[in-house]
Design an enzyme around this catalytic site. Sequence first.
Site, PDB file in Angstrom:
ATOM      1  N   GLU A  41       0.875  -1.414  -0.379  1.00 13.28           N
ATOM      2  CA  GLU A  41       0.338  -0.101   0.122  1.00 13.28           C
ATOM      3  C   GLU A  41       0.400   0.860   0.105  1.00 13.28           C
ATOM      4  OE1 GLU A  41      -3.552   1.777   3.181  1.00 13.28           O
ATOM      5  OE2 GLU A  41      -2.079   0.283   4.011  1.00 13.28           O
ATOM      6  N   LYS A 116      -9.012   2.599  -2.989  1.00 12.79           N
ATOM      7  CA  LYS A 116      -9.066   1.930  -1.191  1.00 12.79           C
ATOM      8  C   LYS A 116     -10.564   2.196  -0.923  1.00 12.79           C
ATOM      9  CE  LYS A 116      -7.232   1.269   3.360  1.00 12.79           C
ATOM     10  NZ  LYS A 116      -6.146   1.767   4.245  1.00 12.79           N
ATOM     11  N   CYS A 152      -5.317  -3.178   2.013  1.00 13.69           N
ATOM     12  CA  CYS A 152      -4.922  -3.412   3.521  1.00 13.69           C
ATOM     13  C   CYS A 152      -6.644  -3.344   3.857  1.00 13.69           C
ATOM     14  CB  CYS A 152      -4.603  -1.876   4.068  1.00 13.69           C
ATOM     15  SG  CYS A 152      -3.949  -2.249   5.797  1.00 13.69           S
ATOM     16  N   SER A 313      18.332   0.519  29.939  1.00 14.69           N
ATOM     17  CA  SER A 313      20.312   1.245  29.760  1.00 14.69           C
ATOM     18  C   SER A 313      20.834   0.054  29.216  1.00 14.69           C
ATOM     19  CB  SER A 313      20.794   2.036  29.840  1.00 14.69           C
ATOM     20  OG  SER A 313      21.456   1.651  31.159  1.00 14.69           O
TER      21      SER A 313
END
Length: 581
Positions: A41, A116, A152, A313
């Site tokens: 898409e 679409k 989609c 971290s």
Amino acid sequence: MKIAIAQLNPTVGDLAGNAQAIVQAAQQAATQGARLLLTPELSLCGYPPRDLLLNPSFIAELSDTLTTIAQQLPNGLAALVGTVEPNPQASQQGGKPLFNSVALLDNAQIKQVFHKRLLPTYDVFDEDRYFEPGNQPNHFYLDDIHIGLTVCEDLWNDEEFWGKRNYSDNPIADLADLQVAFTVNLSASPYSIGKQRIRERMLQHTAQRFNQAIVYANQVGANDDLIFDGGSFAVNRDGSLVSRAQCFAPDLLLLEYDAATQTLSSQIPASPTALPTSADAEIWPALVLGVRDYARKCGFSKAVLGLSGGIDSALVAAIAAAALGADNVLGILMPSPYSSDHSITDALDLAHNLGIKTQTIPIGDAMAAFDRSLAEIFTGTEFGVAEENIQSRIRGTLLMGVANKFGYLLISTGNKSEMAVGYCTLYGDMNGGLAAIADVPKTRVYSLCEWLNQQVKQGQIPANLPATIGPEIIPTHILTKPPSAELKPGQVDQDSLPPYDVLDDILARLVENHESAEQIIATGFDRAVVQKIARLVKIAEFKRRQAAPGLKITDRAFGTGWRMPIAQRWLPTGQVVNPTS
């Protein structure tokens, strides 16, 4: 008919680069005998283009580039390319000015253009802001084979599978009525944990229900906070899985359609067990891809982060090393008078395991300078959160200074649990260009680190990490010590928060499941704890609004899909709360 799926990683707005990738995929597909090439898409402009679509010159350049692609395709290969088309009726009849479209290119021409039909507006999607929905089924003939086309969301409205309808139309049902031979779907479907299995189950159900094979082409890569996992696949009419492209990597998947039997086949059959075997096993490559693409597409080759000796971290450093290479990651240790000796040694042990460079910059002198500057205005007050946060802001300033000086991407290390309840400091540990684990709850941080170590023990070192790692990536002491910000003597997170397994369970219910406080309390949680967490989530909204983009891995992240007001006084407890209380 041979069909190729080009699972591409486009960069939003890079029309020339995206076009080149499409043409290269077309050339590769043609050498393998493909007649039809599928791309994702909006493959030409990248998804999501967002407000680039408001620029008429961008739309015009899209049109010119599409014409060029048509002329560059190999002879005998047709291609479906995702693009944007103007809506010529908008100014006279109303409606949005653009369509989310797919162009069929063949014989150096743009043969047909399809639009679409179902435009999502939930979570991270905002397509109704730009696009007018198509109003008719999309289908075409190629070599006398009748092919249906969906884009989609057009496939995500099967009320039998979901138990409800989100739209009045069902494009796949309309195509079944037209008796197409099979349907293709061009997607840019963002990743979230477990989503590939959902896609496959959904399309297997849909294929069986409407008695048609479906070929699904998905985007891969990351754009801003969204990660796209690829995993393009095909299913036959009986719901059987034909083949699947790689997850989290570009790929070209070749299929063959037999018109006589109306079935798809592939020389690389898919195995349902080929997907990652655990949530950690799929989250890790998603985060690595997210960091790599964010850095690459924003022009960074090196990254810097603060190394505290803590688990957050540690995980971010491992992700950065895998994404960018250990030689391109710098960890800064910034001990204060409150830092424990083991925090420094833990951070150095981690850096040694990963092979990343470190620099130590003590902040004691800077803290003293701030104390002197604020002494007069702070006279008569007790040491508290304001002073603690100054330490974080000193560290954030130093990290930004290094990033700014050398052109590094600063990756912040805060997790989703901290972001949710505001246990993070604006202009301090929240500083950065990307928040790599902002959608990873603290309990999942631990789980991922333990998974990494288990991989090493099994001799399966994740890609791009040093092959010499062993016997662990994350030092054991980082995994076993109580988490602490170390902003005052003896401080641990659980001084002011419930245990993280309790906190994360409450947060999942509040944030992801939208449960009320009473519903959560009814499952056995302490009332005071639940009400405190609900209040913290609410009052931290102003911090989250100013945070760096955070990679999305869950269905409900604090990013583009989170649209809570800052100035508001409603809580899921049913109480109206003074934000200053």
